[in-house]
Design a protein around this motif. Structure first.
Motif, PDB file in Angstrom:
ATOM      1  N   HIS A 485       0.731  -1.070  -0.049  1.00 55.24           N
ATOM      2  CA  HIS A 485       0.006   0.004   0.060  1.00 55.24           C
ATOM      3  C   HIS A 485       0.743   1.249   0.041  1.00 55.24           C
ATOM      4  N   SER A 486       0.288   2.159  -0.629  1.00 54.89           N
ATOM      5  CA  SER A 486       1.176   3.443  -0.842  1.00 54.89           C
ATOM      6  C   SER A 486       0.710   4.597  -1.117  1.00 54.89           C
ATOM      7  N   GLN A 487       0.950   5.705  -0.674  1.00 50.35           N
ATOM      8  CA  GLN A 487       0.378   7.088  -1.259  1.00 50.35           C
ATOM      9  C   GLN A 487       0.830   7.265  -2.458  1.00 50.35           C
ATOM     10  N   LEU A 488       0.123   7.679  -3.317  1.00 47.43           N
ATOM     11  CA  LEU A 488       0.501   7.948  -4.818  1.00 47.43           C
ATOM     12  C   LEU A 488      -0.002   9.255  -5.214  1.00 47.43           C
ATOM     13  N   ILE A 489       0.683  10.257  -6.126  1.00 47.20           N
ATOM     14  CA  ILE A 489      -0.091  11.528  -6.459  1.00 47.20           C
ATOM     15  C   ILE A 489       0.417  11.747  -7.841  1.00 47.20           C
ATOM     16  N   LYS A 490      -0.353  12.430  -8.706  1.00 48.48           N
ATOM     17  CA  LYS A 490       0.122  12.759  -9.950  1.00 48.48           C
ATOM     18  C   LYS A 490       0.499  14.077  -9.859  1.00 48.48           C
ATOM     19  N   VAL A 491       1.637  14.653 -10.348  1.00 49.25           N
ATOM     20  CA  VAL A 491       2.156  15.979 -10.538  1.00 49.25           C
ATOM     21  C   VAL A 491       2.138  16.416 -11.905  1.00 49.25           C
ATOM     22  N   ASP A 492       1.499  17.720 -12.019  1.00 45.81           N
ATOM     23  CA  ASP A 492       1.691  18.282 -13.607  1.00 45.81           C
ATOM     24  C   ASP A 492       2.617  19.248 -13.556  1.00 45.81           C
ATOM     25  N   ILE A 493       2.973  19.527 -14.692  1.00 47.82           N
ATOM     26  CA  ILE A 493       3.813  20.677 -14.822  1.00 47.82           C
ATOM     27  C   ILE A 493       3.213  21.660 -15.902  1.00 47.82           C
ATOM     28  N   LEU A 494       3.160  22.924 -15.636  1.00 50.94           N
ATOM     29  CA  LEU A 494       2.278  23.853 -16.217  1.00 50.94           C
ATOM     30  C   LEU A 494       3.301  24.965 -16.625  1.00 50.94           C
ATOM     31  N   LEU A 495       3.143  25.497 -17.993  1.00 50.33           N
ATOM     32  CA  LEU A 495       3.732  26.601 -18.387  1.00 50.33           C
ATOM     33  C   LEU A 495       2.639  28.041 -18.683  1.00 50.33           C
ATOM     34  N   ASN A 496       2.754  28.789 -18.013  1.00 47.85           N
ATOM     35  CA  ASN A 496       1.814  29.954 -17.945  1.00 47.85           C
ATOM     36  C   ASN A 496       0.269  29.183 -17.831  1.00 47.85           C
ATOM     37  N   GLY A 497       0.307  28.400 -16.915  1.00 49.26           N
ATOM     38  CA  GLY A 497      -0.998  27.847 -16.632  1.00 49.26           C
ATOM     39  C   GLY A 497      -1.505  26.636 -17.451  1.00 49.26           C
ATOM     40  N   LYS A 498      -0.866  26.474 -18.490  1.00 49.26           N
ATOM     41  CA  LYS A 498      -1.371  25.355 -19.354  1.00 49.26           C
ATOM     42  C   LYS A 498      -0.216  24.063 -19.023  1.00 49.26           C
ATOM     43  N   PRO A 499      -1.157  22.740 -18.890  1.00 49.91           N
ATOM     44  CA  PRO A 499      -0.273  21.677 -18.503  1.00 49.91           C
ATOM     45  C   PRO A 499       0.445  21.152 -19.746  1.00 49.91           C
ATOM     46  N   VAL A 500       1.802  20.422 -19.489  1.00 47.65           N
ATOM     47  CA  VAL A 500       2.362  19.930 -20.567  1.00 47.65           C
ATOM     48  C   VAL A 500       2.268  18.312 -20.399  1.00 47.65           C
ATOM     49  N   PRO A 501       1.265  17.624 -20.985  1.00 42.82           N
ATOM     50  CA  PRO A 501       1.079  16.276 -20.419  1.00 42.82           C
ATOM     51  C   PRO A 501       2.219  15.448 -20.410  1.00 42.82           C
ATOM     52  N   GLU A 502       3.212  15.474 -21.464  1.00 47.52           N
ATOM     53  CA  GLU A 502       4.320  14.558 -21.203  1.00 47.52           C
ATOM     54  C   GLU A 502       5.314  14.892 -20.048  1.00 47.52           C
ATOM     55  N   LEU A 503       5.188  15.836 -19.331  1.00 48.78           N
ATOM     56  CA  LEU A 503       6.072  16.208 -18.335  1.00 48.78           C
ATOM     57  C   LEU A 503       5.406  15.671 -16.924  1.00 48.78           C
ATOM     58  N   SER A 504       4.186  15.418 -17.046  1.00 45.73           N
ATOM     59  CA  SER A 504       3.455  14.819 -15.622  1.00 45.73           C
ATOM     60  C   SER A 504       4.226  13.524 -15.185  1.00 45.73           C
ATOM     61  N   PHE A 505       4.378  13.446 -13.732  1.00 42.59           N
ATOM     62  CA  PHE A 505       4.717  12.380 -13.132  1.00 42.59           C
ATOM     63  C   PHE A 505       4.014  11.771 -12.012  1.00 42.59           C
ATOM     64  N   LEU A 506       4.100  10.620 -11.777  1.00 43.68           N
ATOM     65  CA  LEU A 506       3.625  10.033 -10.643  1.00 43.68           C
ATOM     66  C   LEU A 506       4.384   9.944  -9.353  1.00 43.68           C
ATOM     67  N   SER A 507       4.247  10.235  -8.341  1.00 48.09           N
ATOM     68  CA  SER A 507       5.146  10.423  -7.194  1.00 48.09           C
ATOM     69  C   SER A 507       4.678   9.813  -5.873  1.00 48.09           C
ATOM     70  N   ASN A 508       5.611   9.448  -4.770  1.00 50.21           N
ATOM     71  CA  ASN A 508       5.144   9.520  -3.452  1.00 50.21           C
ATOM     72  C   ASN A 508       5.049  10.929  -2.986  1.00 50.21           C
ATOM     73  N   PRO A 509       4.037  11.276  -2.053  1.00 49.69           N
ATOM     74  CA  PRO A 509       3.899  12.686  -1.844  1.00 49.69           C
ATOM     75  C   PRO A 509       5.187  13.277  -1.280  1.00 49.69           C
ATOM     76  N   SER A 510       5.906  12.496  -0.706  1.00 52.29           N
ATOM     77  CA  SER A 510       7.096  13.090   0.059  1.00 52.29           C
ATOM     78  C   SER A 510       8.195  13.516  -0.894  1.00 52.29           C
ATOM     79  N   LYS A 511       8.077  12.999  -2.051  1.00 53.66           N
ATOM     80  CA  LYS A 511       9.124  13.178  -3.145  1.00 53.66           C
ATOM     81  C   LYS A 511       8.563  14.151  -4.116  1.00 53.66           C
ATOM     82  N   ALA A 512       7.146  14.302  -4.134  1.00 51.64           N
ATOM     83  CA  ALA A 512       6.512  15.159  -5.178  1.00 51.64           C
ATOM     84  C   ALA A 512       7.360  16.525  -5.237  1.00 51.64           C
ATOM     85  N   ARG A 513       7.653  17.226  -4.000  1.00 54.53           N
ATOM     86  CA  ARG A 513       8.198  18.476  -4.189  1.00 54.53           C
ATOM     87  C   ARG A 513       9.514  18.827  -4.608  1.00 54.53           C
TER      88      ARG A 513
END
Ligand code: GTP
Length: 603
Positions: A485-513
């Motif tokens: 069992h794990s915590q998992l979140i999706k992090v998006d990368i935005l350029l001027n508010g627009k998401p860049v889908p290929e740069l999104s990544f999945l991460s444990n919350p502790s590593k997301a930042r």
């Protein structure tokens, strides 16, 4: 040769401890090959194996050894050494009764020695321990013998001292193979037939070739045989043994190892680990094979879209000989058409991409590796989504409103290091969310540290970091330890508010930042200034995890060229136009393909 005079064995060792050199030397001693400069390490057929010095596809040799005046038939089964290939290793070991465990006398027991030993014991195999490289100065034999005794309970008197390089101890090793390893077990009675498919490869002229061991009965040319797995029936077209050269034979007897071809169209039909029997005479399978699941995924893209079809041909050819890769087409707005390829582990992935480059001259872009997560949907959604949802890329992501539980793959990692690096290793492992399971001294100066670690933290930079912080002295090996069992979140990368889908990544919350910060900083460094401010953000839902701003700049590339220099001005404008072809617009921001490549491959 009667059964009691057959021995089937493998050589296993930590990387570079001398497995291939010993195999060569054994074949030389028994006269199967003459070692010259260019047929060195004859068992490692593939070029990449030669260059990296590691064995990937199992290769085999059969030879006669004169043991006290009696001809013994020895079958040396060359297993792939690394745990990434452990499914393949286990299948090769299924046809052995023993292994030669080679340990470099200078380096002592290393992480892979431990996993090799465990695998041998788990398969009920006799272990012939060998300390190799005793020709080297400053080897501490006593300490090595101690390690073998304390870790594996191996009697120091049973350890053979050898040098594969100078040919010391080779006959003693072969005698021990005969003495300590049992002959193969068979129950061959009457007309029954049972054989194991141990490996398969594609030959340009012969088609699919299978390496087999006959357990019961005699396999002859023209026999009609049926696969337990696929139920398909074939006609045996050719039979042979490897000495290691291919030699045709009319029949393969029980306990013996050889190769066969039949009317199989592709290697996909030749499932490694499958059992075959005589038509209409079904048998119980020798091994229960499950196809190993890929544990590491990466995107593979051509460097230019015009190379796509070349790359496709190369990938198809290599996967013919490697049934454990999984290949799915994938497209990325930035990188074009490519594939998401799944591998058993990192080394497997590295070997695959190296073969692409070396054998097919194919240039590839590999995106940062990721691991497969498993998501259990909420009970009322099981009907819609099934019992579990596999998430291999951020595109497959499902949110908390669907997911009941997130599960991530973990491994049991073994690290062997000199004592003085213990602290550094412990902090590396804890920064990778590792949990210490066990620490024991393997001798006066070195420790074995066992950690449970999330695979996702291993696939990024763990190996490199370990080597760096231990000045190259740390060795590491891992085996699958299932899912937790794990915590998992999706992090998006935005350029001027627009998401860049290929740069999104999945991460444990502790590593997301921290990971988000690194990506955002990288983009700031790579993106050219625009005519307006550009905000780069890493976000989780509405929460901003990291942010950088690129200040506006004037766009006129010719601005610096005052007055007259017209040709220079034109050249600059032309360059700019060419650069534009490779740009992709995210909102009103132009991002070049090079930038994507750098961020996606983390180079
Ligand atoms: P992988 O296939 O990469 O796992 O390596 P391996 O275990 O097959 O090792 P390999 O036989 O390639 O040997 C590794 C290095 O050790 C080579 O440079 C060999 O020449 C050297 N080597 C092997 N045996 C001996 C030995 O007995 N003495 C010395 N001095 N060097 C040896």
């Amino acid at each position: 040769v009667p059964l009691e005079r057959i021995r089937n064995f493998s050589i296993v060792a930590h990387i570079d401890h001398g497995k291939s050199t010993l195999a060569d030397r054994i074949l030389e001693v028994v006269g199967a090959i003459s070692i010259s400069k260019d047929n060195k390490q004859i068992l490692d057929k593939l070029q990449v194996e030669r260059e990296r010095g590691i064995t990937v596809k199992a290769q085999t040799a059969s030879f006669i050894y004169d043991y006290q005046g009696q001809d013994m038939l020895l079958n040396l089964i060359d297993t792939p050494g690394h745990v990434d290939f452990s499914a393949e290793v286990s299948k090769s070991l299924a046809s052995c009764q023993g292994v030669i465990l080679v340990v470099d006398a200078k380096q002592g027991v290393q992480a892979q020695t431990v996993s090799n030993y465990n695998l041998a014991v788990a398969n009920d195999l006799a272990v012939v321990p060998v300390l190799n490289k005793i020709d080297l100065p400053e080897v501490d034999l006593d300490s090595c013998l101690n390690q073998l005794e304390s870790l594996f309970d191996i009697d120091p008197n049973s350890v053979i001292l050898a040098s594969a390089k100078s040919g010391i101890g080779i006959e003693e090793i072969l005698d021990a193979v005969v003495d300590r390893i049992l002959p193969p077990l068979t129950h061959g009675q009457g007309d029954s037939l049972k054989f194991l498919l141990q490996d398969s490869w594609y030959d340009q002229y012969k088609g699919a070739v299978g390496l087999i061991q006959v357990f019961d009965g005699v396999l002859k040319l023209g026999d009609e045989i049926t696969s337990v797995k696929t139920k398909k029936t074939y006609n045996v077209k050719s039979l042979g043994i490897l000495t290691p050269e291919e030699v045709s034979v009319p029949a393969i007897h029980p306990g013996q190892i050889g190769f066969f071809t039949c009317n199989m169209k592709t290697t996909k039909e030749a499932i490694v680990g499958d059992t075959f029997h005589r038509i209409n005479r079904p048998v119980e399978p020798i091994l229960h094979v499950s196809t190993p699941n890929p544990m590491v995924y990466s995107g593979f893209y051509p460097t230019e879209s015009s190379y796509y079809s070349n790359l496709k041909t190369a990938i198809d050819k290599i996967s013919l000989n490697d049934s454990s890769v999984s290949i799915d087409p994938e497209t990325s707005p930035a990188l074009g058409s490519g594939w998401r390829i799944g591998f058993l582990g990192l080394l497997h992935m590295e070997v695959f991409s190296q073969r692409l480059q070396q054998e097919f001259d194919a240039e590839v872009i590999l995106t940062q590796p990721s691991v497969p997560y498993k998501i259990i949907p909420k009970p009322h959604l099981v009907k819609k989504f099934g019992q579990e949802i596999w998430v291999k890329t951020p595109k497959d992501w499902v949110d908390k409103d669907v997911a009941e539980t997130y599960l991530e793959p973990i491994v049991k990692g073994t690290i062997i290091v000199p004592e003085e690096y213990m602290q550094q290793v412990a902090s590396l492992c804890s920064s990778c969310r590792g949990i210490a399971e066990d620490t024991t001294f393997v001798d006066q100066t070195r420790v074995r540290m066992v950690y449970t670690l999330p695979l996702s933290d291993i696939v990024t930079n763990f190996f490199d970091d370990l080597k760096r912080i231990t000045s190259g002295y740390g060795s590491f090996d891992y085996e699958d330890a299932g899912y937790i069992h794990s915590q998992l979140i999706k992090v998006d990368i935005l350029l001027n508010g627009k998401p860049v889908p290929e740069l999104s990544f999945l991460s444990n919350p502790s590593k997301a930042r921290p990971t988000g910060k690194i990506k955002v900083a990288k983009l700031k460094e790579l993106l050219p200034r625009q005519l307006y401010d550009v905000a780069i953000q890493a976000t989780r839902g509405k929460t901003i995890l990291a942010r950088e701003t690129i200040k506006a700049a004037r766009k006129d590339v010719t601005a610096k060229c005052y007055g007259g220099d017209l040709t220079r001005k034109q050249k600059l404008l032309k360059n700019q136009a060419e650069g534009k072809k490779r740009l992709r617009a995210i909102g009103n921001i132009q991002v070049s393909k090079e930038t994507f490549i750098k961020v996606l491959t983390n180079k």
